[in-house]
Design a protein around this motif. Sequence first.
Motif, PDB file in Angstrom:
ATOM      1  N   LEU A   2      17.721  30.921   1.565  1.00 51.16           N
ATOM      2  CA  LEU A   2      18.694  29.917   0.609  1.00 51.16           C
ATOM      3  C   LEU A   2      19.169  31.332  -0.249  1.00 51.16           C
ATOM      4  CD1 LEU A   2      17.877  27.579  -2.108  1.00 51.16           C
ATOM      5  CD2 LEU A   2      19.910  27.302  -0.508  1.00 51.16           C
ATOM      6  N   GLU A   3      17.937  32.291  -0.369  1.00 56.37           N
ATOM      7  CA  GLU A   3      18.749  33.975  -0.476  1.00 56.37           C
ATOM      8  C   GLU A   3      20.097  34.643   0.557  1.00 56.37           C
ATOM      9  OE1 GLU A   3      15.302  32.809   0.065  1.00 56.37           O
ATOM     10  OE2 GLU A   3      15.437  32.304  -2.346  1.00 56.37           O
ATOM     11  N   LEU A   5      22.232  32.961   2.101  1.00 56.39           N
ATOM     12  CA  LEU A   5      23.760  32.178   1.125  1.00 56.39           C
ATOM     13  C   LEU A   5      24.518  33.955   0.570  1.00 56.39           C
ATOM     14  CD1 LEU A   5      22.954  29.217   0.884  1.00 56.39           C
ATOM     15  CD2 LEU A   5      23.680  29.655   3.050  1.00 56.39           C
ATOM     16  N   ASN A   6      25.871  33.771   0.751  1.00 57.69           N
ATOM     17  CA  ASN A   6      26.308  33.894   0.116  1.00 57.69           C
ATOM     18  C   ASN A   6      28.063  32.926   0.484  1.00 57.69           C
ATOM     19  OD1 ASN A   6      28.607  34.963   1.642  1.00 57.69           O
ATOM     20  ND2 ASN A   6      27.187  36.795   2.647  1.00 57.69           N
ATOM     21  N   GLN A   7      28.645  33.595  -0.784  1.00 61.91           N
ATOM     22  CA  GLN A   7      30.228  32.334  -0.589  1.00 61.91           C
ATOM     23  C   GLN A   7      30.565  32.356   0.721  1.00 61.91           C
ATOM     24  OE1 GLN A   7      31.522  32.119  -4.659  1.00 61.91           O
ATOM     25  NE2 GLN A   7      29.327  31.604  -5.646  1.00 61.91           N
ATOM     26  N   THR A  10      30.376  30.462   3.673  1.00 58.09           N
ATOM     27  CA  THR A  10      29.529  29.483   3.934  1.00 58.09           C
ATOM     28  C   THR A  10      30.266  28.412   3.610  1.00 58.09           C
ATOM     29  OG1 THR A  10      27.466  30.670   3.200  1.00 58.09           O
ATOM     30  CG2 THR A  10      27.804  28.175   2.680  1.00 58.09           C
ATOM     31  N   ALA A  62      19.568  22.500  -5.452  1.00 62.61           N
ATOM     32  CA  ALA A  62      19.538  24.378  -5.150  1.00 62.61           C
ATOM     33  C   ALA A  62      20.180  24.848  -4.709  1.00 62.61           C
ATOM     34  CB  ALA A  62      18.137  24.206  -5.235  1.00 62.61           C
ATOM     35  N   LEU A  63      21.065  23.707  -3.620  1.00 61.12           N
ATOM     36  CA  LEU A  63      21.947  24.033  -2.632  1.00 61.12           C
ATOM     37  C   LEU A  63      22.786  24.328  -3.648  1.00 61.12           C
ATOM     38  CD1 LEU A  63      21.689  24.523   0.263  1.00 61.12           C
ATOM     39  CD2 LEU A  63      22.052  22.692   0.528  1.00 61.12           C
ATOM     40  N   GLN A  66      22.987  27.800  -5.509  1.00 62.81           N
ATOM     41  CA  GLN A  66      23.152  29.258  -4.231  1.00 62.81           C
ATOM     42  C   GLN A  66      24.802  28.721  -3.601  1.00 62.81           C
ATOM     43  OE1 GLN A  66      20.426  31.256  -4.517  1.00 62.81           O
ATOM     44  NE2 GLN A  66      21.983  32.270  -3.223  1.00 62.81           N
ATOM     45  N   CYS A  67      24.918  28.095  -3.715  1.00 62.41           N
ATOM     46  CA  CYS A  67      26.849  28.428  -2.561  1.00 62.41           C
ATOM     47  C   CYS A  67      27.440  28.325  -3.440  1.00 62.41           C
ATOM     48  CB  CYS A  67      27.117  26.617  -1.768  1.00 62.41           C
ATOM     49  SG  CYS A  67      25.824  26.833  -0.725  1.00 62.41           S
TER      50      CYS A  67
END
Length: 83
Positions: A2-3, A5-7, A10, A62-63, A66-67
Amino acid sequence: MLEDLNQENTVVGAKQTKRALNDSRAVKVLLADDADPRVTEPLEQLAQEKNVPVEHVPSMKALGAQCGIAVGSASAAQISVRF
């Protein structure tokens, strides 16, 4: 997982994930383990057909967090950025 990911690279949600897979832009698909299998199983199958790696995350909450969204998400995809 998850770390990473960045917007900016994604897409979030089942429809956007499916679109990214069909457009060959997805480089990794993330699926929430607590999501409805009727949503996630077709995405996992499509990712396998397209040879895109799939990672499972413990929860929709959590997903989604993170998004960068305030609600849970069943799926997300990291996409390649085209210039």
